[in-house]
Write a protein that holds these residues in place. Structure first.
Motif, PDB file in Angstrom:
ATOM      1  N   CYS A   1       0.835  -1.196   0.000  1.00  0.00           N
ATOM      2  CA  CYS A   1       0.000   0.000   0.000  1.00  0.00           C
ATOM      3  C   CYS A   1       0.877   1.256   0.000  1.00  0.00           C
ATOM      4  O   CYS A   1       1.556   1.545   0.973  1.00  0.00           O
TER       5      CYS A   1
ATOM      6  N   HIS B   1      -7.336   1.012   2.144  1.00  0.00           N
ATOM      7  CA  HIS B   1      -7.160   1.876   0.990  1.00  0.00           C
ATOM      8  C   HIS B   1      -7.488   1.174  -0.312  1.00  0.00           C
ATOM      9  O   HIS B   1      -6.614   0.981  -1.164  1.00  0.00           O
TER      10      HIS B   1
ATOM     11  N   CYS C   1      -0.272   3.652   2.976  1.00  0.00           N
ATOM     12  CA  CYS C   1       0.259   3.213   4.279  1.00  0.00           C
ATOM     13  C   CYS C   1       1.786   3.247   4.258  1.00  0.00           C
ATOM     14  O   CYS C   1       2.422   3.265   5.303  1.00  0.00           O
TER      15      CYS C   1
ATOM     16  N   CYS D   1      -5.186  -2.183   6.532  1.00  0.00           N
ATOM     17  CA  CYS D   1      -5.242  -1.193   5.444  1.00  0.00           C
ATOM     18  C   CYS D   1      -6.625  -1.147   4.790  1.00  0.00           C
ATOM     19  O   CYS D   1      -7.159  -2.162   4.365  1.00  0.00           O
TER      20      CYS D   1
HETATM   21 ZN   LIG Z   1      -3.141   1.321   3.105  1.00  0.00          ZN
END
Ligand SMILES: [Zn+2]
Lengths: 461, 134
Positions: free
Chosen positions: A373, A387, A376, A385
Motif C-alpha cells: 500500500c 485503501h 500506508c 489497510c
Molecule cells: Zn493502506
C-alpha cells in the motif's frame, strides 16, 4: 498464576521421534543378508510423467519427519487414516503412506509377509522394507477418500476431485499391491547441493534450536521464491510468541515432484536463504529447511501433514494463510483456517487439531493477506489497510508474467538479491520455471546421491 | 463481470507511446514501481483468449494471466498501432497474429532469454553461507 512463558520445544508427534537410519556398514551388511529380494524404486507415473517417488516418503519416515509413522501402512492403518485421519494408535495422521508395486513386479519378487525386501535407489542399496502384510487397494478409491467429496465433506469440499488435481492423480496412479511394514535406511544418501545445507531432519533441527536458545519457533510453509508479501507475512506472523515474539522463524520448503510453471526447488531454498544472507531477517533468527514430499495439494489435509512435520522438527507455531497448499478450487479457500479455528467434523475434527485426542501441540497462526500500500507506505495487513483502489495485491501469476516478459520485478515485489537467485538458476536451467525438460531431469537426478555399497552374494543375479 | 488484460509498460514501451493519447491511460501499480495499460474485454472474448493457451487463466481479480510473453508483445504492438485500448485490439491479435504468437510461444516453453544483469553480488554472499551442510 499460569505460566505464560514457553520454556521447552513441543514433544514429537506421537511422543517419540522415529529415527530408522543405520550408519554402521557392518550392521547394514547384516541386515541385507536377511533380505530375500531386491526391488529398484521407480517413480509413480501419471500419463507418462513422474508425479511421485516413494524414496521421498522413505526418507521422511526414516528421518522422523512423519513420526510416529515408521513405514508403509498396514490395511488397518490405511482404513483408519481414510476414515478418521488417525492411525490405529490414535495419533492424527492425514495421508496414506504406502509402498506400492505392480502385480507383475509382485510376482517377480516372490515375497510375502515376514520377508525383508531390499530397496535400491539409483542402482545402489538404499533401504529395507520389513514386510508385515501384503494387501490390495483400489487406487481410485484411495484417491477419492484421501481428499474427500462434496457429499461426504460438505463443509469444505466444493467440487469432486478430478484429473486436473496433481495429488488426486498421485493416488490414482499407485500400483494395486501394497507391501506394508517398517522402513530402515541402510545406506545413508548424500544430499546434493544446494539442498545439503538446508537438510535439518527433526533431530538436527531440535539440536539447532537448542544451540540457538530457541523455545518459540514459527513455521512458514513454502513452495515459492519469497516475494516481499511472503516476507512481510513471515515477519509479522512471528510476533506471536509468549512474552516476546518468536525466537526463530523456520522456513520449511516442500521439495519433490512439481508442476510445470512453479519455481525450481533450487531457487526456492536459495531464495529464502537470501532473505537472511542479504540481511532482511537476521540469520540468527532464521533457518531455511526442507522436507522431501511430493506435494498432494490437499489444502486442509495437507495442513495436517505440515503440522506433523513441523511439530516433529520442534516448532511451536504454524502460519496458515488462505488457499494453503491448494490447487484449483476444489476446497473452500478458507478450508485450512476453518480446520484450525473450529475443526471439520466430516474429516474427524469436531474441534481444531490442537484440541482433539491424538492431536498437536503446534498452534496455528491463521493469517490473512499482505499487500503493498503506497498510502500506508508499507506491506500492509489486509485487516488493517482500508485503501481500496490504492493498494496492490500480490498475484503469483502476475509476477510469473513479469519474469516471463523479462521485466525485472521492482523492489516493492522482489528483493533484488532474491530475484538474482532466480536469475542464477535461470542461467543454469535455461528457464526461470519448471518446464518439461527440468521436471524430467530432476526426477532422474533426485535430491540425493548414494554411496556405492556391495550387494550380498545371494542377492546378485 | 468484465475481464481485463494488463500489459506492462517498461521504458521502451513508454517511449513508443509517448505523445499519443495512450500516454495518459498508463496507470501505475505498486506505488509507481510498475506501469501498465489495461484493456477491458467482455467475458466471452476473455474466455476466447484463455482457450488459445494451455496455461492461461483468469486470476482472482479477473485479469487474464499466464499468457505467453509473445502474446503480450503482439497486444502491445497492436495497441501502439491502433492507439486505443478497446477489445478490437484483442480481436485483431486473435485474428491476424495468432499463428505467429503460437509459434513463438512454443519456443518460450523451452527457453527464455536470461536477463542481462550482474549477479556477482549474490554469488559473493553465497560464498560463505551461514547454514552449512550436515
Ligand atoms: Zn493502506
Amino acid at each position: 498464576m499460569p505460566e505464560v512463558r514457553i520454556k521447552t520445544l513441543p514433544p514429537p508427534h506421537g511422543g517419540k521421534l522415529v529415527e530408522r537410519v543405520v550408519r554402521d556398514p557392518q550392521m547394514a551388511r547384516k541386515l541385507m543378508e536377511k533380505c530375500s529380494a531386491v526391488y529398484d524404486i521407480k517413480p509413480t507415473l501419471f500419463k507418462g510423467n513422474p508425479v511421485r517417488n516413494v524414496y521421498r516418503e522413505i526418507m521422511s519416515v526414516c528421518y522422523g519427519f512423519f513420526s510416529p509413522v515408521e513405514g508403509s501402512m498396514t490395511k488397518a492403518d490405511l482404513e483408519s487414516v481414510l476414515e478418521k485421519r488417525r492411525l490405529t494408535s490414535g495419533w492424527v495422521f492425514p495421508y496414506p503412506i504406502l509402498f506400492d508395486v505392480s502385480e507383475e513386479d509382485f510376482k517377480k519378487l516372490g515375497v510375502g509377509a515376514g520377508d525383508w525386501l531390499l530397496l535400491r535407489l539409483k542402482g545402489e542399496p538404499f533401504a529395507i522394507l520389513e514386510i508385515e502384510e501384503v494387501y490390495e487397494i483400489v487406487p481410485g478409491d484411495v484417491a477419492v477418500r484421501t481428499f474427500g467429496t462434496p457429499e461426504k465433506n460438505p463443509e469444505v469440499v466444493k467440487v469432486p476431485f478430478d484429473q486436473k488435481h496433481t495429488g488426486y492423480n498421485i493416488y490414482c496412479s499407485l500400483n494395486p499391491i501394497i507391501l506394508a511394514g517398517k522402513y530402515t535406511i541402510i545406506n545413508e544418501p548424500k544430499l546434493r547441493p544446494p539442498f545439503d545445507r538446508f537438510w535439518y531432519p527433526p533431530k538436527r533441527s531440535r539440536e539447532e534450536f537448542e544451540k540457538r536458545g530457541w523455545t518459540t519457533v514459527i513455521a512458514h510453509q513454502t513452495r515459492n521464491v519469497p516475494h516481499t508479501g511472503h516476507e512481510a507475512l513471515m515477519k509479522n506472523a512471528a510476533y506471536i510468541g509468549d512474552v516476546k515474539p518468536s525466537d526463530g522463524i523456520v522456513v520449511n520448503a516442500i521439495v519433490g515432484a512439481k508442476r510445470i510453471g512453479d519455481f525450481p526447488d533450487e531457487a526456492i531454498v536459495e531464495g529464502h536463504e537470501m532473505v537472511h544472507l542479504a540481511g532482511y531477517i537476521k540469520p540468527e533468527r532464521h533457518l531455511v529447511t526442507f522436507t522431501l514430499w511430493d506435494m498432494r495439494y490437499g489444502n486442509p489435509i495437507e495442513s495436517l501433514i505440515h503440522a506433523v512435520i513441523r511439530q516433529n522438527m520442534g516448532i511451536s507455531f504454524h502460519m496458515f494463510g488462505r488457499d494453503h497448499a491448494a490447487l484449483g478450487e476444489y476446497y473452500d479457500i478458507f478450508a485450512t483456517q476453518i480446520l484450525w479455528s473450529k475443526g471439520i467434523p466430516s474429516f474427524g475434527f469436531e474441534e481444531p487439531p490442537y484440541m482433539v485426542d491424538g492431536g498437536f501441540y503446534i498452534r496455528p497462526q491463521n493469517i490473512e493477506e499482505f499487500w503493498f500500500c503506497p498510502k500506508c507506505k508499507e506491506f500492509a495487513y489486509s485487516a488493517n489497510c482500508n485503501h481500496k483502489g490504492i493498494y496492490s495485491r500480490y498475484s503469483g501469476s502476475f509476477i510469473r508474467g513479469l519474469i516471463n516478459e523479462g521485466v525485472m520485478p521492482p523492489p516493492e515485489i522482489y528483493r533484488p538479491e532474491v530475484y538474482k537467485v532466480v536469475v542464477k538458476w535461470w542461467q543454469k536451467f535455461g528457464y526461470p520455471f519448471n518446464n518439461e525438460k527440468y521436471l524430467k531431469e530432476r526426477e532422474e537426478r533426485l535430491e540425493v546421491d548414494l554411496p556405492h555399497m556391495e550387494l550380498p552374494a545371494h542377492l546378485k543375479k | 463481470m468484465a475481464k481485463y488484460l494488463g500489459v506492462i509498460i517498461d521504458e521502451k514501451r513508454m517511449a513508443t507511446i509517448k505523445g499519443t493519447p495512450l500516454e495518459e491511460k498508463v496507470e501505475s501499480i505498486f506505488g509507481g514501481a510498475l506501469r501498465r495499460l489495461v484493456i477491458e474485454v467482455p467475458d466471452d472474448l476473455g474466455q476466447k483468449v484463455i482457450d488459445q493457451f494451455t496455461k492461461a487463466r483468469f486470476d482472482a481479480r479477473g485479469y487474464i494471466e499466464e499468457t505467453p510473453a509473445a502474446f503480450k508483445r503482439a497486444i502491445f504492438k497492436r495497441i501502439a498501432e491502433m492507439k486505443e485500448l478497446s477489445p478490437a485490439v484483442v480481436e485483431k491479435v486473435l485474428k491476424e497474429d495468432l499463428e505467429k504468437v503460437k509459434e513463438e510461444a512454443a519456443k518460450e516453453d523451452k527457453e527464455l532469454p536470461v536477463p542481462d544483469i550482474d549477479i556477482s553480488d549474490v554469488l559473493e554472499l553465497q560464498k560463505n553461507p551461514v547454514q552449512k551442510p550436515a
